[in-house]
Scaffold this motif. Sequence first.
Motif, mmCIF file in Angstrom:
data_model
loop_
_atom_site.group_PDB
_atom_site.id
_atom_site.type_symbol
_atom_site.label_atom_id
_atom_site.label_comp_id
_atom_site.label_asym_id
_atom_site.label_seq_id
_atom_site.Cartn_x
_atom_site.Cartn_y
_atom_site.Cartn_z
ATOM 1 N N CYS A 4 0.838 -1.198 0.000
ATOM 2 C CA CYS A 4 0.000 0.000 0.000
ATOM 3 C C CYS A 4 0.870 1.243 0.000
ATOM 4 O O CYS A 4 2.080 1.170 0.164
ATOM 5 N N TRP A 5 0.213 2.392 -0.186
ATOM 6 C CA TRP A 5 0.882 3.669 0.029
ATOM 7 C C TRP A 5 0.723 3.951 1.511
ATOM 8 O O TRP A 5 -0.385 4.173 2.000
ATOM 9 N N ALA A 6 1.809 3.888 2.258
ATOM 10 C CA ALA A 6 1.767 4.099 3.703
ATOM 11 C C ALA A 6 2.457 5.417 4.038
ATOM 12 O O ALA A 6 3.441 5.788 3.419
ATOM 13 N N HIS A 31 -9.047 0.067 0.716
ATOM 14 C CA HIS A 31 -8.170 -0.533 1.722
ATOM 15 C C HIS A 31 -8.466 -2.028 1.676
ATOM 16 O O HIS A 31 -9.349 -2.458 0.929
ATOM 17 N N SER A 44 -5.224 0.621 10.263
ATOM 18 C CA SER A 44 -4.385 1.518 9.460
ATOM 19 C C SER A 44 -5.162 2.148 8.306
ATOM 20 O O SER A 44 -4.622 2.964 7.565
ATOM 21 N N TYR A 117 1.133 4.414 11.526
ATOM 22 C CA TYR A 117 1.036 4.645 10.083
ATOM 23 C C TYR A 117 -0.404 4.481 9.598
ATOM 24 O O TYR A 117 -1.242 3.897 10.282
ATOM 25 N N CYS A 119 -2.480 3.431 5.819
ATOM 26 C CA CYS A 119 -2.291 2.808 4.499
ATOM 27 C C CYS A 119 -3.479 3.088 3.586
ATOM 28 O O CYS A 119 -4.623 3.026 4.022
ATOM 29 N N TYR A 121 -4.652 1.643 -0.267
ATOM 30 C CA TYR A 121 -4.318 0.666 -1.285
ATOM 31 C C TYR A 121 -4.601 1.152 -2.701
ATOM 32 O O TYR A 121 -3.900 0.796 -3.630
#
Length: 128
Positions: A4-6, A31, A44, A117, A119, A121
């Motif tokens: 994912c982009w975290a 997500h 997250s 964090y 996330c 997706y």
Amino acid sequence: PGNCWAFKGHQGQVVIRLPARVYLTAITVQHITKEASPSGTVISAPKDIAVFVSLLGPSAGDVALGGDREEETLLGMFTYNVEKDAMQTFPLKNMLLPRAFSHVKLLVKSNWGNPWYTCIYRVKVHGK
């Protein structure tokens, strides 16, 4: 899961440059589900999200100076609900600005409880 982009913490933003100017109609955020999560939780996942467009692009001087004199307009605020589908689409209020834009900003204001964090997706931008 995990691909994912975290970003650190529970707040973050991303500006997406679109391949062409688009009359924005909706945005989709995705997500993973609790069932797909190795931990069995989705804390997250983003929770409160705002979507903006810029009326004035930053000038070269502003970028060089690190300044941010852009005038932004809010097109929608919504809550990603972890109890619903993993992929959720939210309508945007582009009728206030009947024009096309080449950049859209997604501002995540909170997540579902992960202090380290957040996330995302997938983000899809819909329009004409």
